[in-house]
Scaffold this motif. Structure first.
Motif, short mmCIF file in Angstrom:
data_model
loop_
_atom_site.label_atom_id
_atom_site.label_comp_id
_atom_site.label_asym_id
_atom_site.label_seq_id
_atom_site.Cartn_x
_atom_site.Cartn_y
_atom_site.Cartn_z
N GLY A 1 0.78 -1.23 0.00
CA GLY A 1 0.00 0.00 0.00
C GLY A 1 0.82 1.28 0.00
O GLY A 1 0.28 2.33 0.33
N GLN A 2 2.10 1.22 -0.39
CA GLN A 2 2.95 2.41 -0.30
C GLN A 2 3.79 2.65 -1.55
O GLN A 2 4.07 1.72 -2.31
N VAL A 3 4.20 3.91 -1.68
CA VAL A 3 5.28 4.29 -2.57
C VAL A 3 6.46 4.60 -1.65
O VAL A 3 6.33 5.36 -0.70
N VAL A 4 7.59 3.96 -1.90
CA VAL A 4 8.79 4.15 -1.08
C VAL A 4 9.85 4.80 -1.95
O VAL A 4 9.99 4.46 -3.13
N SER A 5 10.59 5.76 -1.38
CA SER A 5 11.65 6.40 -2.15
C SER A 5 12.92 6.51 -1.33
O SER A 5 12.88 6.57 -0.10
N LYS A 6 14.05 6.53 -2.04
CA LYS A 6 15.35 6.74 -1.41
C LYS A 6 16.12 7.68 -2.33
O LYS A 6 16.39 7.37 -3.49
N THR A 7 16.48 8.85 -1.80
CA THR A 7 17.24 9.84 -2.56
C THR A 7 18.72 9.49 -2.51
O THR A 7 19.27 9.26 -1.44
N LEU A 8 19.34 9.46 -3.69
CA LEU A 8 20.76 9.16 -3.80
C LEU A 8 21.60 10.41 -4.05
O LEU A 8 22.73 10.50 -3.60
N VAL A 9 21.05 11.37 -4.81
CA VAL A 9 21.72 12.64 -5.09
C VAL A 9 20.66 13.73 -5.09
O VAL A 9 19.59 13.56 -5.65
N GLN A 10 20.99 14.86 -4.44
CA GLN A 10 20.07 16.01 -4.47
C GLN A 10 20.92 17.27 -4.38
O GLN A 10 21.56 17.51 -3.36
N ASN A 11 20.96 18.05 -5.46
CA ASN A 11 21.65 19.33 -5.43
C ASN A 11 20.98 20.28 -6.42
O ASN A 11 19.90 19.96 -6.93
N ASP A 12 21.60 21.40 -6.71
CA ASP A 12 20.99 22.40 -7.59
C ASP A 12 20.91 21.96 -9.04
O ASP A 12 20.21 22.59 -9.83
N PHE A 13 21.64 20.91 -9.41
CA PHE A 13 21.74 20.53 -10.81
C PHE A 13 21.07 19.21 -11.16
O PHE A 13 20.61 19.02 -12.28
N VAL A 14 21.03 18.30 -10.20
CA VAL A 14 20.50 16.96 -10.48
C VAL A 14 19.92 16.34 -9.21
O VAL A 14 20.37 16.62 -8.10
N SER A 15 18.92 15.50 -9.42
CA SER A 15 18.33 14.70 -8.34
C SER A 15 18.23 13.27 -8.85
O SER A 15 17.78 13.05 -9.98
N VAL A 16 18.67 12.31 -8.03
CA VAL A 16 18.57 10.90 -8.39
C VAL A 16 17.86 10.20 -7.23
O VAL A 16 18.31 10.26 -6.09
N THR A 17 16.74 9.54 -7.55
CA THR A 17 15.93 8.88 -6.53
C THR A 17 15.49 7.51 -7.04
O THR A 17 15.14 7.37 -8.21
N ILE A 18 15.50 6.52 -6.16
CA ILE A 18 14.98 5.19 -6.47
C ILE A 18 13.62 5.07 -5.78
O ILE A 18 13.48 5.42 -4.61
N PHE A 19 12.62 4.57 -6.52
CA PHE A 19 11.27 4.41 -5.99
C PHE A 19 10.81 2.96 -6.11
O PHE A 19 11.18 2.27 -7.06
N SER A 20 9.95 2.55 -5.18
CA SER A 20 9.17 1.32 -5.36
C SER A 20 7.70 1.69 -5.18
O SER A 20 7.35 2.52 -4.35
N PHE A 21 6.86 1.07 -6.01
CA PHE A 21 5.41 1.28 -5.97
C PHE A 21 4.74 -0.06 -5.75
O PHE A 21 5.04 -1.03 -6.47
N ASP A 22 3.84 -0.13 -4.80
CA ASP A 22 3.01 -1.31 -4.68
C ASP A 22 1.98 -1.25 -5.81
O ASP A 22 1.68 -0.17 -6.34
N LYS A 23 1.44 -2.40 -6.19
CA LYS A 23 0.42 -2.43 -7.24
C LYS A 23 -0.73 -1.50 -6.86
O LYS A 23 -1.23 -1.54 -5.73
N GLY A 24 -1.12 -0.64 -7.81
CA GLY A 24 -2.24 0.27 -7.59
C GLY A 24 -1.87 1.59 -6.93
O GLY A 24 -2.70 2.48 -6.83
N GLU A 25 -0.62 1.73 -6.48
CA GLU A 25 -0.19 2.99 -5.87
C GLU A 25 0.23 3.97 -6.96
O GLU A 25 0.61 3.57 -8.06
N GLU A 26 0.15 5.27 -6.64
CA GLU A 26 0.44 6.27 -7.66
C GLU A 26 0.99 7.56 -7.09
O GLU A 26 0.86 7.84 -5.90
N ILE A 27 1.61 8.32 -7.95
CA ILE A 27 1.95 9.71 -7.69
C ILE A 27 1.08 10.50 -8.65
O ILE A 27 1.14 10.32 -9.87
#
Length: 113
Positions: free
Chosen positions: A28-54
């Motif tokens: 029942g969740q969307v899970v995220s983990k940020t790997l890089v976050q700065n003024d130029f680039v953002s890199v994030t890994i996500f997992s979505f359960d079936k039926g979950e959305e952004i």
């Protein structure tokens, strides 16, 4: 360089990894983990359960998604794309987009500002 900040965080260094293993599926969740976050680039890994959305939103930069596991549905500017493992899609800056878990899936999101 001003604005760079720290580069990679929440990720082992000098070690072989599978990006899809950096986040777990949670019911029942969307899970995220940020790997890089700065003024130029953002890199994030996500997992979505079936039926979950952004829900529909727009980004301040061009966003590239790559599906790492499973199948996700991406709606970009009203056009629908279904992606599976290994497939990528660019979602342009300021174009409304949404993400939906057709089944459980994981993705890498890279946003360039």
């Amino acid at each position: 360089m001003k604005g760079r900040g720290k580069l990679y965080k929440n990720i082992p260094k000098q070690e072989k990894i599978l990006l899809k293993n950096l986040v777990e599926y949670r019911d029942g969740q969307v899970v995220s983990k940020t790997l890089v976050q700065n003024d130029f680039v953002s890199v994030t890994i996500f997992s979505f359960d079936k039926g979950e959305e952004i829900l529909t939103h727009a980004s301040g930069g061009d966003a590239m998604v790559t599906v790492l596991d499973g199948k996700g549905r991406f709606t970009v500017g009203g056009e629908v794309f279904t992606l599976t493992e290994g497939e990528s899609l660019i979602m342009p800056k300021d174009v409304p987009h949404a993400v939906f878990g057709e089944e459980k899936f994981k993705m890498e999101l890279v946003v360039s500002f």
